[in-house]
Design a protein around this motif. Sequence first.
Motif, PDB file in Angstrom:
ATOM      1  N   ASP A  83       0.515   3.676  -1.974  1.00  0.00           N
ATOM      2  CA  ASP A  83      -0.573   3.517  -0.996  1.00  0.00           C
ATOM      3  C   ASP A  83      -0.568   4.688  -0.010  1.00  0.00           C
ATOM      4  OD1 ASP A  83      -2.686   2.266   0.323  1.00  0.00           O
ATOM      5  OD2 ASP A  83      -1.362   1.010   1.550  1.00  0.00           O
ATOM      6  N   PRO A  84      -0.875   5.903  -0.466  1.00  0.00           N
ATOM      7  CA  PRO A  84      -0.675   7.097   0.372  1.00  0.00           C
ATOM      8  C   PRO A  84      -1.572   7.170   1.603  1.00  0.00           C
ATOM      9  CG  PRO A  84      -1.825   7.654  -1.654  1.00  0.00           C
ATOM     10  CD  PRO A  84      -1.355   6.237  -1.821  1.00  0.00           C
ATOM     11  N   ASP A  85      -2.722   6.497   1.560  1.00  0.00           N
ATOM     12  CA  ASP A  85      -3.614   6.530   2.732  1.00  0.00           C
ATOM     13  C   ASP A  85      -3.616   5.203   3.493  1.00  0.00           C
ATOM     14  OD1 ASP A  85      -4.928   4.983   0.898  1.00  0.00           O
ATOM     15  OD2 ASP A  85      -6.800   6.142   0.922  1.00  0.00           O
ATOM     16  N   TRP A  86      -2.736   4.277   3.118  1.00  0.00           N
ATOM     17  CA  TRP A  86      -2.564   2.980   3.767  1.00  0.00           C
ATOM     18  C   TRP A  86      -3.812   2.097   3.694  1.00  0.00           C
ATOM     19  CZ3 TRP A  86      -0.376   7.303   6.313  1.00  0.00           C
ATOM     20  CH2 TRP A  86       1.022   7.340   6.284  1.00  0.00           C
ATOM     21  N   GLN A  87      -4.638   2.325   2.700  1.00  0.00           N
ATOM     22  CA  GLN A  87      -5.791   1.452   2.530  1.00  0.00           C
ATOM     23  C   GLN A  87      -5.356   0.040   2.149  1.00  0.00           C
ATOM     24  OE1 GLN A  87      -7.067   0.155  -0.615  1.00  0.00           O
ATOM     25  NE2 GLN A  87      -8.834  -0.828   0.362  1.00  0.00           N
ATOM     26  N   LYS A  88      -4.377  -0.057   1.262  1.00  0.00           N
ATOM     27  CA  LYS A  88      -3.880  -1.373   0.851  1.00  0.00           C
ATOM     28  C   LYS A  88      -3.184  -2.070   2.006  1.00  0.00           C
ATOM     29  CE  LYS A  88      -3.281  -0.286  -4.087  1.00  0.00           C
ATOM     30  NZ  LYS A  88      -3.928   1.044  -4.021  1.00  0.00           N
ATOM     31  N   PHE A  89      -2.457  -1.316   2.810  1.00  0.00           N
ATOM     32  CA  PHE A  89      -1.821  -1.944   3.959  1.00  0.00           C
ATOM     33  C   PHE A  89      -2.870  -2.484   4.921  1.00  0.00           C
ATOM     34  CE2 PHE A  89      -0.412  -1.931   8.347  1.00  0.00           C
ATOM     35  CZ  PHE A  89       0.611  -2.869   8.255  1.00  0.00           C
ATOM     36  N   ALA A  90      -3.933  -1.739   5.159  1.00  0.00           N
ATOM     37  CA  ALA A  90      -4.977  -2.199   6.075  1.00  0.00           C
ATOM     38  C   ALA A  90      -5.581  -3.514   5.593  1.00  0.00           C
ATOM     39  CB  ALA A  90      -6.057  -1.132   6.225  1.00  0.00           C
ATOM     40  N   VAL A  91      -5.859  -3.599   4.316  1.00  0.00           N
ATOM     41  CA  VAL A  91      -6.405  -4.840   3.755  1.00  0.00           C
ATOM     42  C   VAL A  91      -5.420  -5.986   3.944  1.00  0.00           C
ATOM     43  CG1 VAL A  91      -7.095  -5.971   1.600  1.00  0.00           C
ATOM     44  CG2 VAL A  91      -7.890  -3.653   2.095  1.00  0.00           C
ATOM     45  N   THR A  92      -4.143  -5.718   3.694  1.00  0.00           N
ATOM     46  CA  THR A  92      -3.106  -6.737   3.845  1.00  0.00           C
ATOM     47  C   THR A  92      -2.982  -7.180   5.298  1.00  0.00           C
ATOM     48  OG1 THR A  92      -1.888  -5.810   1.963  1.00  0.00           O
ATOM     49  CG2 THR A  92      -0.645  -7.211   3.482  1.00  0.00           C
ATOM     50  N   ALA A  93      -2.991  -6.233   6.217  1.00  0.00           N
ATOM     51  CA  ALA A  93      -2.839  -6.555   7.637  1.00  0.00           C
ATOM     52  C   ALA A  93      -4.017  -7.374   8.149  1.00  0.00           C
ATOM     53  CB  ALA A  93      -2.684  -5.271   8.444  1.00  0.00           C
ATOM     54  N   ILE A  94      -5.219  -7.007   7.762  1.00  0.00           N
ATOM     55  CA  ILE A  94      -6.401  -7.751   8.215  1.00  0.00           C
ATOM     56  C   ILE A  94      -6.375  -9.171   7.656  1.00  0.00           C
ATOM     57  CG2 ILE A  94      -8.914  -7.915   8.001  1.00  0.00           C
ATOM     58  CD1 ILE A  94      -8.987  -4.837   8.188  1.00  0.00           C
ATOM     59  N   ALA A  95      -6.011  -9.303   6.391  1.00  0.00           N
ATOM     60  CA  ALA A  95      -5.934 -10.640   5.789  1.00  0.00           C
ATOM     61  C   ALA A  95      -4.920 -11.504   6.533  1.00  0.00           C
ATOM     62  CB  ALA A  95      -5.566 -10.533   4.310  1.00  0.00           C
ATOM     63  N   ALA A  96      -3.763 -10.923   6.853  1.00  0.00           N
ATOM     64  CA  ALA A  96      -2.735 -11.679   7.576  1.00  0.00           C
ATOM     65  C   ALA A  96      -3.206 -12.049   8.976  1.00  0.00           C
ATOM     66  CB  ALA A  96      -1.450 -10.871   7.644  1.00  0.00           C
ATOM     67  N   ALA A  97      -3.822 -11.108   9.671  1.00  0.00           N
ATOM     68  CA  ALA A  97      -4.296 -11.376  11.027  1.00  0.00           C
ATOM     69  C   ALA A  97      -5.343 -12.486  11.049  1.00  0.00           C
ATOM     70  CB  ALA A  97      -4.860 -10.091  11.635  1.00  0.00           C
ATOM     71  N   LYS A  98      -6.257 -12.454  10.091  1.00  0.00           N
ATOM     72  CA  LYS A  98      -7.281 -13.503  10.018  1.00  0.00           C
ATOM     73  C   LYS A  98      -6.662 -14.860   9.704  1.00  0.00           C
ATOM     74  CE  LYS A  98     -11.309 -10.703   8.696  1.00  0.00           C
ATOM     75  NZ  LYS A  98     -12.305 -10.430   7.616  1.00  0.00           N
ATOM     76  N   ALA A  99      -5.676 -14.873   8.819  1.00  0.00           N
ATOM     77  CA  ALA A  99      -5.035 -16.134   8.458  1.00  0.00           C
ATOM     78  C   ALA A  99      -4.277 -16.727   9.633  1.00  0.00           C
ATOM     79  CB  ALA A  99      -4.108 -15.918   7.267  1.00  0.00           C
ATOM     80  N   ILE A 100      -3.605 -15.875  10.388  1.00  0.00           N
ATOM     81  CA  ILE A 100      -2.890 -16.346  11.574  1.00  0.00           C
ATOM     82  C   ILE A 100      -3.863 -16.910  12.600  1.00  0.00           C
ATOM     83  CG2 ILE A 100      -1.521 -15.576  13.560  1.00  0.00           C
ATOM     84  CD1 ILE A 100      -0.218 -13.521  11.540  1.00  0.00           C
ATOM     85  N   ARG A 101      -4.971 -16.197  12.814  1.00  0.00           N
ATOM     86  CA  ARG A 101      -5.948 -16.680  13.787  1.00  0.00           C
ATOM     87  C   ARG A 101      -6.589 -17.990  13.341  1.00  0.00           C
ATOM     88  NH1 ARG A 101      -4.796 -16.051  17.235  1.00  0.00           N
ATOM     89  NH2 ARG A 101      -5.246 -14.022  18.165  1.00  0.00           N
ATOM     90  N   ALA A 102      -6.739 -18.189  12.057  1.00  0.00           N
ATOM     91  CA  ALA A 102      -7.361 -19.412  11.562  1.00  0.00           C
ATOM     92  C   ALA A 102      -6.512 -20.649  11.868  1.00  0.00           C
ATOM     93  CB  ALA A 102      -7.603 -19.305  10.055  1.00  0.00           C
ATOM     94  N   VAL A 103      -5.190 -20.476  11.956  1.00  0.00           N
ATOM     95  CA  VAL A 103      -4.334 -21.632  12.212  1.00  0.00           C
ATOM     96  C   VAL A 103      -3.853 -21.697  13.658  1.00  0.00           C
ATOM     97  CG1 VAL A 103      -3.589 -21.792   9.815  1.00  0.00           C
ATOM     98  CG2 VAL A 103      -2.223 -20.455  11.434  1.00  0.00           C
TER      99      VAL A 103
END
Length: 315
Positions: free
Chosen positions: A22-42
């Motif tokens: 993931d040289p440009d951290w695109q996959k990390f960004a997707v992962t981080a946003i998904a985690a942040a949304k999931a945390i906020r949902a609960v």
Amino acid sequence: MIEAAKIWNEPNNKSHWDILIDPDWQKFAVTAIAAAKAIRAVHPTLPRVLGGISPIDPRFIENMKSRGVLDHVEAVAVHGFPLDWNLWKIDEWPDKLAEIQAVVSVPVWVTEVGVSSFGADEVQAWGVRRTAELLVGRAQRIHWYSLYDLPATWEATTRHKEAEGSAYYRHFHMGLLREDGTPKPALDAFAQHAPMMGLCQWFHFEDHRLDDAVRWMRRLGVRHLRTGLSWADSFRPNALDWFDRQMDALSEFDVTLTFCFTPEHRGIAPHHTSPPLEPEEFAEFCARMIERYCDRAGRAPSRSTDLQGAPLCAP
């Protein structure tokens, strides 16, 4: 109690996130946003923290900003070890904070800062005092890394090990306490600054140091603790029993709880630094752990299901 949820550990460090995949951290960004949304949902108010980054690199934060990650966090975190691993002087800490503060509109936390006793105990003690002078009052949270030395028979969480030369062995000398639990001179220096400076202490699976660590933190007057729950560990036998024991033992502290480390069978590559095959799986783990361990509005968290199962909080 849990005071914040931290999404990953040093995502811009090749020892903790596979930047070849993931040289440009695109996959990390997707992962981080998904985690942040999931945390906020609960949990409607729990602060979400990005990082902490190592090295301290405003370009990485600009990247995360451009990908929308900063829209989903309430703080960003940095890690710094100028006397051991970084190519800058300890006196540059205010400038390093300012570099990140200049590109974000949220607080910048220091969730790992430390000095090893690899060269001399006196260097570490001086490092505690100087770090406090430079950071207390400039960062909302400061977590000294760490309470304990890493046991010599364990491995440091890095993919490169002895290839790092002496840098690898410094991992084993970061504690205020030696492996056998005896204090170093730096412990007294730290005690003068607790609770303004909290601690970062990773607890390994079924870590034998947990109860002693709690006693030391009480004695030192520590309020703020950063630790983690490993997604990879969640697939071990009896993982939930260990997670429960750890979080119960730490319940009296204000805990920044870090979620990271990919299970070998759930990564693009078979190691803990790999981007997950399915970011939503990591996000679901984060949400389940917050529901299980975070007291919301005075209601005790429920513990009514297993790691991979259905909702944990009763309606």
